[in-house]
Design a protein around this motif. Structure first.
Motif, PDB file in Angstrom:
ATOM      1  N   GLN A 186       1.014   4.182   1.302  1.00  0.00           N
ATOM      2  CA  GLN A 186       2.342   4.445   1.022  1.00  0.00           C
ATOM      3  C   GLN A 186       3.099   5.700   0.948  1.00  0.00           C
TER       4      GLN A 186
ATOM      5  N   TRP B 154      -4.254   2.412  -1.078  1.00  0.00           N
ATOM      6  CA  TRP B 154      -2.837   2.024  -1.298  1.00  0.00           C
ATOM      7  C   TRP B 154      -1.682   3.268  -1.363  1.00  0.00           C
ATOM      8  N   VAL B 155      -2.345   4.100  -2.398  1.00  0.00           N
ATOM      9  CA  VAL B 155      -1.542   5.334  -2.640  1.00  0.00           C
ATOM     10  C   VAL B 155      -1.486   6.171  -1.239  1.00  0.00           C
TER      11      VAL B 155
ATOM     12  N   ILE C 184      -7.041   1.286  -4.818  1.00  0.00           N
ATOM     13  CA  ILE C 184      -5.716   1.823  -5.216  1.00  0.00           C
ATOM     14  C   ILE C 184      -5.526   3.224  -4.692  1.00  0.00           C
TER      15      ILE C 184
ATOM     16  N   SER D 237       2.069   1.919  -6.160  1.00  0.00           N
ATOM     17  CA  SER D 237       0.875   2.496  -6.003  1.00  0.00           C
ATOM     18  C   SER D 237       0.574   3.630  -6.805  1.00  0.00           C
TER      19      SER D 237
ATOM     20  N   SER E 128       6.610   4.776  -6.878  1.00  0.00           N
ATOM     21  CA  SER E 128       6.029   3.866  -6.051  1.00  0.00           C
ATOM     22  C   SER E 128       5.086   2.737  -6.939  1.00  0.00           C
TER      23      SER E 128
END
Length: 82
Positions: free
Chosen positions: A48, A44-45, A41, A4, A2
């Motif tokens: 997701q 976001w990780v 980040i 992320s 992905s």
């Protein structure tokens, strides 16, 4: 992979390259920039890929930025002690 996770890997590579460069302030300005870029980040990780992937990225980031964490821990202990 992905986007992320790719961003987290690029962040880790950038942090490694920055650590190899000589600086006069012992990389503190770079650490602040890496922290400011790494927190979104990390979110976001986690968003997701779930909390386990987020915890792995958090551990990787903490191992790269260990000295700011050590100084934060010492400062918090001093504040708690009075």
């Amino acid at each position: 992979m992905s986007g992320s996770v790719l961003a987290a890997c690029l962040w880790a590579v950038a942090a490694t390259v920055i650590a190899m460069l000589p600086t006069r302030d012992h990389h503190w300005r770079a650490a602040y920039v890496l922290i400011m870029a790494g927190i979104p980040i990390l979110g976001w990780v986690t968003y997701q890929n779930g909390p386990w992937a987020g915890m792995i990225v958090l551990a990787a980031g903490a191992s790269i930025l260990r000295w700011p964490l050590v100084y934060l821990w010492r400062w918090l202990r001093r504040k708690a002690a009075g």
